[in-house]
Design an enzyme around this catalytic site. Structure first.
Site, PDB file in Angstrom:
ATOM      1  N   LYS A  34       0.978  -1.140   0.024  1.00  0.00           N
ATOM      2  CA  LYS A  34      -0.127  -0.048  -0.159  1.00  0.00           C
ATOM      3  C   LYS A  34       0.928   1.236   0.075  1.00  0.00           C
ATOM      4  CE  LYS A  34      -0.649   0.002   5.030  1.00  0.00           C
ATOM      5  NZ  LYS A  34      -1.590   0.281   6.057  1.00  0.00           N
ATOM      6  N   ARG A 130     -10.245   0.354  15.215  1.00  0.00           N
ATOM      7  CA  ARG A 130      -9.945   0.846  14.035  1.00  0.00           C
ATOM      8  C   ARG A 130     -11.222   0.257  13.083  1.00  0.00           C
ATOM      9  NH1 ARG A 130      -4.486   1.200  10.846  1.00  0.00           N
ATOM     10  NH2 ARG A 130      -4.718  -0.908  10.514  1.00  0.00           N
ATOM     11  N   HIS A 158      -5.513  -7.376  13.325  1.00  0.00           N
ATOM     12  CA  HIS A 158      -4.363  -6.504  13.558  1.00  0.00           C
ATOM     13  C   HIS A 158      -3.952  -6.013  14.691  1.00  0.00           C
ATOM     14  CE1 HIS A 158      -1.502  -4.033  11.213  1.00  0.00           C
ATOM     15  NE2 HIS A 158      -1.981  -2.897  11.763  1.00  0.00           N
ATOM     16  N   ARG A 213       1.036 -10.657   7.051  1.00  0.00           N
ATOM     17  CA  ARG A 213       0.988  -9.523   6.119  1.00  0.00           C
ATOM     18  C   ARG A 213       2.262  -8.655   6.310  1.00  0.00           C
ATOM     19  NH1 ARG A 213      -3.693  -9.436   9.207  1.00  0.00           N
ATOM     20  NH2 ARG A 213      -3.079  -7.877  10.355  1.00  0.00           N
ATOM     21  N   TYR A 258      15.221  31.673   4.162  1.00  0.00           N
ATOM     22  CA  TYR A 258      14.355  32.566   4.578  1.00  0.00           C
ATOM     23  C   TYR A 258      14.511  32.737   6.136  1.00  0.00           C
ATOM     24  CZ  TYR A 258      11.757  31.580   0.148  1.00  0.00           C
ATOM     25  OH  TYR A 258      11.449  31.406  -1.066  1.00  0.00           O
ATOM     26  N   CYS A 304      13.910  25.135   2.050  1.00  0.00           N
ATOM     27  CA  CYS A 304      12.946  25.948   0.954  1.00  0.00           C
ATOM     28  C   CYS A 304      12.112  24.752   0.395  1.00  0.00           C
ATOM     29  CB  CYS A 304      13.636  26.756  -0.014  1.00  0.00           C
ATOM     30  SG  CYS A 304      15.030  27.731   0.836  1.00  0.00           S
ATOM     31  N   ASP A 306      12.205  23.849  -2.894  1.00  0.00           N
ATOM     32  CA  ASP A 306      12.931  23.194  -3.994  1.00  0.00           C
ATOM     33  C   ASP A 306      14.219  22.926  -3.336  1.00  0.00           C
ATOM     34  OD1 ASP A 306      10.583  23.498  -5.468  1.00  0.00           O
ATOM     35  OD2 ASP A 306      11.145  25.795  -5.643  1.00  0.00           O
TER      36      ASP A 306
HETATM   37  C1  LIG Z   1      -4.043  -4.145   8.350  1.00  0.00           C
HETATM   38  C2  LIG Z   1      -2.517  -4.226   8.045  1.00  0.00           C
HETATM   39  N1  LIG Z   1      -1.793  -5.230   8.084  1.00  0.00           N
HETATM   40  C3  LIG Z   1      -0.397  -5.397   7.899  1.00  0.00           C
HETATM   41  C4  LIG Z   1       0.462  -3.992   7.739  1.00  0.00           C
HETATM   42  C5  LIG Z   1       1.617  -4.068   7.495  1.00  0.00           C
HETATM   43  O1  LIG Z   1       2.488  -3.513   8.848  1.00  0.00           O
HETATM   44  P1  LIG Z   1       4.042  -3.755   8.913  1.00  0.00           P
HETATM   45  O2  LIG Z   1       4.461  -2.623   8.027  1.00  0.00           O
HETATM   46  O3  LIG Z   1       4.327  -3.174  10.102  1.00  0.00           O
HETATM   47  O4  LIG Z   1       4.346  -4.909   8.574  1.00  0.00           O
HETATM   48  C6  LIG Z   1      -0.352  -2.900   8.044  1.00  0.00           C
HETATM   49  C7  LIG Z   1       0.182  -1.697   7.892  1.00  0.00           C
HETATM   50  O5  LIG Z   1      -0.095  -0.544   8.510  1.00  0.00           O
HETATM   51  C8  LIG Z   1      -1.779  -2.869   8.046  1.00  0.00           C
HETATM   52  O6  LIG Z   1      -2.754  -1.785   8.052  1.00  0.00           O
END
Ligand SMILES: Cc1ncc(COP(=O)(O)O)c(C=O)c1O
Length: 358
Positions: A34, A130, A158, A213, A258, A304, A306
Site C-alpha cells: 500500500k 479501527r 491487526h 501481512r 528564509y 525551502c 525546492d
Molecule cells: C492491516 C495491516 N496489516 C499489515 C500491515 C503491515 O504492517 P507492517 O508494515 O508493520 O508490517 C499494515 C500496515 O500498516 C496494516 O494496516
C-alpha cells in the site's frame, strides 16, 4: 528527468529481505505494498516480492489494487481499508479481494455484484479500535448474509502493539481473536493476524494462522527499535540522493535562507542541494546532516520548497553527490530527528522525486 535528485531503490535488498523472511516464517507471505509500497514503488516492489516468495499482495485502497492489475499483476490482492459497498462489483470483476466487517455492508454490496462473486476477508477488531467487527454475533450474522455473491476466503485481525515486547495488549488481542474463532477455523482458507513484528514474533510458535501481512520488513526497516533483535538480516532498500548545484564561499556574518536563521560565523563553503519540502524533505529537517564525500554536512538555514543549503568542510565541485538518506544517514536517524517513525519517512516523498531501480 533533468534534475539530479532521485530515490534509488535497491531491488536486490527487497529480494533478499523477502527470501530471508520466507525462510523464517512458516506462513504464506502477503507483501503489503500500500501507499506506493511505502514510497518504494508499488508495481516494482510487488513484482520483486512475488518473484521471491510472496504469494499475495496487500493494499489499502481499491485504486491501489487496480493499479497493480493494470500493470498485469495477477496475484491475489487484499484491499485492507474499508471500501463503500457500491464498489463491490468493480472489485469482483478485477478479482480483487475486499475486507468486510458487517452484515449490513455485505447485504448492500450484494446488489452491486453481478456474475463474478466477490472474494472477501472478514476484518475483526480485537483492540485497534479501527476497522472490524467485534463480536461472535456480528461474525455469525455476516457469515449468514454472505451467500451466493461472496466467497468468504479469509478472516483477520491487526495488532496495535506487536512491536512492543512488553505489551499485554498483544496477548489480549490474540486471546480475543481465538475466542471469537472458537470452532470455526475450518471455514476459512486464510486466517491471519500478523504484521512484520507479529510475523517474526510468532515464527517459532505453533499458531493456527497460515498467512502474514508483511510491510515494513520487506523494505529492510525495523517496526521498532525493540524488534531489531529479531531482524538482524534486513537490508534497507531506500536511498535518497542529489548533487551539489552551487558551491560558494561566504565570509563571516552572511545569512542563509528564509528568515535569515543562520549566520556564517567564519568563512564557510556553502553548497546548495536541489531537494525541498515540495519533494517531502521537510522544513523541520533544518539542522539535520547529509553526507558529501564521506563528510557529514549540516543543513544550514531553513529548508525551502525546492532546495536547501549545507555547510561543506571544504570546496567540492558542482555535481558532487549528496546522500540525504543512505550511507551513514539511516532512515531511523532522520525519523528520530523529525520526531516520527521510519514508516512516515518513506511515505512522505512526493512523485516529484523519480524512483530509480538499481
Ligand atoms: C492491516 C495491516 N496489516 C499489515 C500491515 C503491515 O504492517 P507492517 O508494515 O508493520 O508490517 C499494515 C500496515 O500498516 C496494516 O494496516
Amino acid at each position: 528527468m533533468f534534475r539530479p535528485s532521485r530515490i534509488e531503490i535497491d531491488r536486490a535488498a527487497i529480494a533478499h529481505n523477502i527470501k530471508e523472511l520466507t525462510k523464517r516464517i512458516p506462513q504464506d507471505i502477503m507483501a503489503v505494498v500500500k501507499a506506493n509500497a511505502y514510497g518504494h514503488g508499488a508495481v516494482e516492489v510487488a513484482k520483486i516480492a512475488l518473484q521471491n516468495g510472496a504469494t499475495m499482495l496487500g493494499v489499502a485502497l481499491l485504486e491501489e489494487a487496480i493499479e497493480l492489475r493494470d500493470a498485469g499483476i495477477m496475484a491475489p490482492i487484499l484491499v485492507m481499508e474499508a471500501q463503500f459497498p457500491q464498489y463491490a462489483g468493480i472489485a469482483a470483476e478485477r478479482d480483487i479481494t475486499l475486507s468486510v466487517f458487517s452484515a449490513e455492508w455485505v447485504k448492500e454490496a450484494a446488489a452491486y455484484i453481478e456474475e463474478k462473486p466477490l472474494t472477501v476477508h472478514i476484518k475483526v477488531d480485537t483492540g485497534m479500535g479501527r476497522l472490524g467487527l467485534r463480536t461472535r454475533e456480528q461474525l455469525d450474522a455476516l457469515l449468514e448474509e454472505a451467500t451466493d455473491s461472496f466467497v468468504v476466503e479469509g478472516i483477520y485481525t491487526h495488532f496495535a502493539t506487536a512491536d512492543e515486547l512488553d505489551s499485554d495488549l498483544y496477548y489480549t488481542q490474540q486471546e480475543r481473536f481465538e475466542r471469537l474463532m472458537e470452532g470455526i477455523h475450518e471455514r476459512f482458507r486464510y486466517i491471519h493476524t500478523s504484521n512484520s513484528a507479529g510475523a517474526i514474533r510468532m515464527a517459532g510458535q505453533d499458531v493456527p494462522y497460515n498467512l502474514v501481512r508483511v510491510g515494513i520488513a520487506i523494505y529492510g526497516l525495523y517496526p521498532s527499535h525493540e524488534m531489531e533483535t529479531f531482524y538482524s538480516f534486513l537490508r534497507p532498500a531506500f536511498t535518497l540522493k542529489s548533487q551539489l548545484m552551487q558551491v560558494k564561499r561566504l565570509e563571516a556574518g552572511q545569512t542563509i535562507s528564509y528568515g535569515a536563521t543562520y549566520t556564517t560565523s567564519a568563512d564557510e563553503w556553502i553548497g546548495t542541494v536541489p531537494v525541498g519540502y515540495a519533494d517531502g524533505w521537510l522544513r523541520k529537517a533544518s539542522g539535520f546532516e547529509v553526507e558529501v564525500n564521506g563528510f557529514r554536512c549540516p543543513i544550514v538555514g531553513r529548508v525551502c520548497m525546492d532546495r536547501f543549503m549545507i555547510r561543506l568542510p571544504e570546496e567540492f565541485p558542482v555535481g558532487t553527490d549528496v546522500t540525504l538518506i543512505g550511507g551513514s544517514v539511516a532512515i531511523d536517524e532522520l525519523a528520530s530527528y523529525l520526531g516520527t517513525i521510519n514508516y512516515e519517512i518513506v511515505c512522505q516523498f512526493t512523485s516529484r522525486l523519480p524512483r530509480h531501480y538499481v
